[in-house]
Design a protein around this motif. Structure first.
Motif, PDB file in Angstrom:
ATOM      1  N   GLN A  74       0.825  -1.207   0.000  1.00  0.00           N
ATOM      2  CA  GLN A  74       0.000   0.000   0.000  1.00  0.00           C
ATOM      3  C   GLN A  74       0.860   1.258   0.000  1.00  0.00           C
ATOM      4  O   GLN A  74       0.569   2.211  -0.728  1.00  0.00           O
ATOM      5  CB  GLN A  74      -0.943   0.014   1.203  1.00  0.00           C
ATOM      6  CG  GLN A  74      -1.811   1.274   1.246  1.00  0.00           C
ATOM      7  CD  GLN A  74      -2.997   1.160   2.171  1.00  0.00           C
ATOM      8  OE1 GLN A  74      -3.423   0.060   2.519  1.00  0.00           O
ATOM      9  NE2 GLN A  74      -3.555   2.297   2.584  1.00  0.00           N
ATOM     10  N   LYS A  75       1.915   1.244   0.791  1.00  0.00           N
ATOM     11  CA  LYS A  75       2.806   2.408   0.834  1.00  0.00           C
ATOM     12  C   LYS A  75       3.455   2.647  -0.534  1.00  0.00           C
ATOM     13  O   LYS A  75       3.569   3.781  -1.000  1.00  0.00           O
ATOM     14  CB  LYS A  75       3.884   2.193   1.903  1.00  0.00           C
ATOM     15  CG  LYS A  75       4.773   3.410   2.132  1.00  0.00           C
ATOM     16  CD  LYS A  75       5.782   3.156   3.244  1.00  0.00           C
ATOM     17  CE  LYS A  75       5.120   3.057   4.592  1.00  0.00           C
ATOM     18  NZ  LYS A  75       6.122   2.953   5.692  1.00  0.00           N
ATOM     19  N   ALA A  76       3.854   1.542  -1.200  1.00  0.00           N
ATOM     20  CA  ALA A  76       4.483   1.661  -2.512  1.00  0.00           C
ATOM     21  C   ALA A  76       3.496   2.192  -3.548  1.00  0.00           C
ATOM     22  O   ALA A  76       3.831   3.057  -4.367  1.00  0.00           O
ATOM     23  CB  ALA A  76       5.032   0.305  -2.958  1.00  0.00           C
ATOM     24  N   PHE A  77       2.261   1.686  -3.519  1.00  0.00           N
ATOM     25  CA  PHE A  77       1.257   2.121  -4.484  1.00  0.00           C
ATOM     26  C   PHE A  77       0.891   3.591  -4.270  1.00  0.00           C
ATOM     27  O   PHE A  77       0.739   4.354  -5.232  1.00  0.00           O
ATOM     28  CB  PHE A  77      -0.005   1.260  -4.369  1.00  0.00           C
ATOM     29  CG  PHE A  77       0.211  -0.195  -4.677  1.00  0.00           C
ATOM     30  CD1 PHE A  77       1.185  -0.605  -5.567  1.00  0.00           C
ATOM     31  CD2 PHE A  77      -0.581  -1.164  -4.064  1.00  0.00           C
ATOM     32  CE1 PHE A  77       1.383  -1.950  -5.851  1.00  0.00           C
ATOM     33  CE2 PHE A  77      -0.388  -2.508  -4.345  1.00  0.00           C
ATOM     34  CZ  PHE A  77       0.598  -2.904  -5.237  1.00  0.00           C
ATOM     35  N   GLU A  78       0.764   4.002  -3.013  1.00  0.00           N
ATOM     36  CA  GLU A  78       0.426   5.394  -2.723  1.00  0.00           C
ATOM     37  C   GLU A  78       1.566   6.322  -3.129  1.00  0.00           C
ATOM     38  O   GLU A  78       1.321   7.452  -3.580  1.00  0.00           O
ATOM     39  CB  GLU A  78       0.083   5.537  -1.244  1.00  0.00           C
ATOM     40  CG  GLU A  78      -1.255   4.894  -0.885  1.00  0.00           C
ATOM     41  CD  GLU A  78      -1.570   4.920   0.599  1.00  0.00           C
ATOM     42  OE1 GLU A  78      -2.760   4.827   0.951  1.00  0.00           O
ATOM     43  OE2 GLU A  78      -0.619   5.029   1.408  1.00  0.00           O
ATOM     44  N   LYS A  79       2.792   5.851  -3.005  1.00  0.00           N
ATOM     45  CA  LYS A  79       3.942   6.638  -3.451  1.00  0.00           C
ATOM     46  C   LYS A  79       3.885   6.867  -4.960  1.00  0.00           C
ATOM     47  O   LYS A  79       4.337   7.911  -5.466  1.00  0.00           O
ATOM     48  CB  LYS A  79       5.241   5.914  -3.072  1.00  0.00           C
ATOM     49  CG  LYS A  79       6.505   6.682  -3.379  1.00  0.00           C
ATOM     50  CD  LYS A  79       7.734   5.907  -2.916  1.00  0.00           C
ATOM     51  CE  LYS A  79       9.018   6.652  -3.243  1.00  0.00           C
ATOM     52  NZ  LYS A  79      10.222   5.880  -2.810  1.00  0.00           N
ATOM     53  N   GLN A  80       3.307   5.901  -5.675  1.00  0.00           N
ATOM     54  CA  GLN A  80       3.155   6.018  -7.129  1.00  0.00           C
ATOM     55  C   GLN A  80       1.989   6.921  -7.516  1.00  0.00           C
ATOM     56  O   GLN A  80       1.785   7.211  -8.702  1.00  0.00           O
ATOM     57  CB  GLN A  80       2.938   4.635  -7.744  1.00  0.00           C
ATOM     58  CG  GLN A  80       4.123   3.684  -7.603  1.00  0.00           C
ATOM     59  CD  GLN A  80       3.740   2.246  -7.906  1.00  0.00           C
ATOM     60  OE1 GLN A  80       2.696   1.977  -8.509  1.00  0.00           O
ATOM     61  NE2 GLN A  80       4.573   1.308  -7.489  1.00  0.00           N
ATOM     62  N   GLY A  81       1.205   7.329  -6.521  1.00  0.00           N
ATOM     63  CA  GLY A  81       0.080   8.223  -6.790  1.00  0.00           C
ATOM     64  C   GLY A  81      -1.275   7.544  -6.791  1.00  0.00           C
ATOM     65  O   GLY A  81      -2.296   8.180  -7.070  1.00  0.00           O
ATOM     66  N   MET A  82      -1.296   6.260  -6.467  1.00  0.00           N
ATOM     67  CA  MET A  82      -2.566   5.542  -6.394  1.00  0.00           C
ATOM     68  C   MET A  82      -3.292   5.936  -5.112  1.00  0.00           C
ATOM     69  O   MET A  82      -2.664   6.074  -4.067  1.00  0.00           O
ATOM     70  CB  MET A  82      -2.284   4.030  -6.410  1.00  0.00           C
ATOM     71  CG  MET A  82      -3.444   3.163  -6.829  1.00  0.00           C
ATOM     72  SD  MET A  82      -3.002   1.388  -6.759  1.00  0.00           S
ATOM     73  CE  MET A  82      -1.798   1.271  -8.086  1.00  0.00           C
ATOM     74  N   LYS A  83      -4.602   6.088  -5.200  1.00  0.00           N
ATOM     75  CA  LYS A  83      -5.414   6.381  -4.012  1.00  0.00           C
ATOM     76  C   LYS A  83      -6.069   5.078  -3.540  1.00  0.00           C
ATOM     77  O   LYS A  83      -6.675   4.368  -4.348  1.00  0.00           O
ATOM     78  CB  LYS A  83      -6.469   7.431  -4.319  1.00  0.00           C
ATOM     79  CG  LYS A  83      -5.897   8.788  -4.725  1.00  0.00           C
ATOM     80  CD  LYS A  83      -7.002   9.774  -5.029  1.00  0.00           C
ATOM     81  CE  LYS A  83      -6.445  11.135  -5.402  1.00  0.00           C
ATOM     82  NZ  LYS A  83      -5.686  11.113  -6.688  1.00  0.00           N
ATOM     83  N   ILE A  84      -5.946   4.780  -2.269  1.00  0.00           N
ATOM     84  CA  ILE A  84      -6.464   3.524  -1.739  1.00  0.00           C
ATOM     85  C   ILE A  84      -7.393   3.796  -0.566  1.00  0.00           C
ATOM     86  O   ILE A  84      -7.033   4.523   0.372  1.00  0.00           O
ATOM     87  CB  ILE A  84      -5.311   2.592  -1.308  1.00  0.00           C
ATOM     88  CG1 ILE A  84      -4.493   2.195  -2.540  1.00  0.00           C
ATOM     89  CG2 ILE A  84      -5.847   1.358  -0.601  1.00  0.00           C
ATOM     90  CD1 ILE A  84      -3.266   1.372  -2.243  1.00  0.00           C
TER      91      ILE A  84
END
Length: 466
Positions: free
Chosen positions: A222-232
């Protein structure tokens, strides 16, 4: 109409069905496959393979955009979305054509149509409502797979609200996207479209994404995806989808609060249901629970001579599980000695997002819940020379051992190429390897696999490079 007798008739030509057929032919059994659509099933046509082709295109695009990190430069980096999709379909076709070749090579009879049980040892095949063949066989294997789960009020329409099928052959590149569900399918599509530049929001009803994975790996992801700009949004539910002319407005509820989100497209990835309808199991002793056929450890249903494999027979819903089940069932039918029942704890799971996620066996939480006294080892990618050289320093390898016996209970990874690495731990589990053998194994240097060794060492306070 053809009237034909076989040793084995298989309903469904997906990974489980076609592999079962090939193994049956190798064992000199006369076998037929009934397939209503495409050989290779969902996996080769609408799942495993074409999604990986899409993700590979996204990965190459990502690397091109970040070439300066490697001392390289590329100007005006862009992509042709139609060609990205076209390549995916070509890869799929190449492999489905390969399955057709394997059927001919192994002299397997393939019937184009829908198969249905029609009494003891009987299968009726129809195409477009017209009879094709009446087949008879001592052994019948149900391998009809599964389809996307649909919730009332959130039904896909193929245009604005997609299932995996529409997401694989989109007619446009959405600028914004809502993905409902954060299992492997949802996260892979979220990763693909986000890498190509879409604004992506993922909604998961459970407290964390990738809920079948180890909690620490889920948090890392989740941290990696949010760093990429994904909203979770976790612990959240999509209550309604209102379709506009060319967009969708979702009503999302989380923590007692409601919000609306308007996006170009929605992908529904909320699980699957087994294809148990219209296969003739009514009136038989075949039992169905939660849309899946109930089987024993050798794939046998309650109806004599009828077996079930793959997604139809329940989780884990993985192509490699279906293939293994197909071989297992056929070998049991053929009387092969030493056939072992499936052990789901030894089935690896892989998610091909960026970063990749892979695991096998018990999570740390599950091991503790089972009353096990455990030792846990971890090793980060940043401590590995190959990972740094690749420019992939973000990741983690985690191993879980029984503290008393040294049994490898589980292994969990996130990072570059972990979907290729996990098989090492899978072999170790199958061979009932302990920490002692893993510690004594020489791992090549410099490789990512060294982290597997270091993680084992770390569980026993012996890590060397961190």
């Amino acid at each position: 109409m053809t009237d034909t007798s076989f040793d084995v008739v298989i309903l469904g030509g997906g990974p489980g069905g076609y592999v079962a057929a090939i193994r049956a032919a190798q064992l000199k059994l006369n076998v037929a496959v009934v397939e209503r659509e495409n050989l290779g099933g969902i996996c080769l046509n609408w799942g495993c393979i074409p999604t990986k082709a899409l993700l590979r295109s996204a990965e190459v695009y990502h690397l091109m955009k970040h070439g300066d990190a490697y001392g390289l430069s590329a100007k005006d980096v862009s992509f042709d979305f139609a060609k990205v999709v076209e390549r995916s379909r070509k890869v799929s076709k190449q492999l489905t054509d390969g399955v057709k070749f394997l059927m001919k090579k192994n002299k397997i009879t393939v019937f184009d149509g829908t198969g249905k049980l029609n009494g003891a040892g009987k299968v009726k095949v129809e195409k477009d409502g017209k009879p094709v063949a009446d087949l008879s066989a001592k052994h019948i294997i149900l391998a009809t797979g599964a389809r996307a789960r649909v919730f009332p009020g959130l039904e896909p329409d193929g245009k604005l609200i997609w299932t995996y099928r529409e997401a694989l052959m989109p007619n446009m590149m959405p600028k914004s996207l809502l993905v409902v569900g954060s299992g492997a399918i949802g996260i892979e599509f979220a990763s693909f479209f986000r890498t190509l530049g879409a604004e992506v929001t993922v909604v998961e009803v459970l407290p964390r994404i990738l809920p079948v994975e180890d909690a620490e790996i889920s948090a890392f992801a989740q941290k990696a995806f949010e760093k990429q700009g994904m909203k979770i949004k976790t612990g959240a539910t999509v209550k309604a989808l209102k379709k506009g002319a060319n967009n969708v407005t979702a009503t999302i509820e989380a923590g007692g609060k409601t919000e609306e989100l308007t996006v170009d497209r929605v992908i529904m990835a909320v699980g699957i249901v087994g294809n148990v309808e219209n296969i003739g199991i009514e009136g038989t002793k075949v039992k169905v629970e939660k849309t899946h056929v109930v089987i024993d450890e050798y794939g046998r249903t309650g109806e004599p001579g009828v077996y079930a494999i793959g997604d139809l027979a329940g989780p884990p819903w993985l192509a490699h599980k279906a293939m293994h089940e197909g071989v297992l069932v056929v070998e049991k039918i053929a009387g092969v000695k030493g056939v072992h029942p499936m052990d789901v704890k030894n089935i690896p799971g892989c998610t091909y997002c960026m970063p990749q996620v892979a695991s096998v066996g018990l999570t740390e939480e599950a091991a503790r819940a089972n009353g096990r006294e455990i030792k846990v080892g971890k090793f980060p990618f940043i401590g590995n020379g190959k990972a740094i050289a690749l420019g992939e320093p973000e990741g983690l390898v985690k191993t879980v051992f029984d503290a008393k016996t040294g049994e490898l209970l589980g292994a969990h990874m996130i990072g570059a190429e972990v979907t290729e690495l996990i098989q090492g731990y899978t072999i170790a589990k199958t061979l009932e390897t302990t920490e002692a053998e893993l510690m004594a194994t020489v791992f090549p240097h410099p490789t990512l696999s060294e982290m597997m060794h270091e993680s084992v060492l770390a569980a026993y306070g012996r890590t060397l490079h961190f």
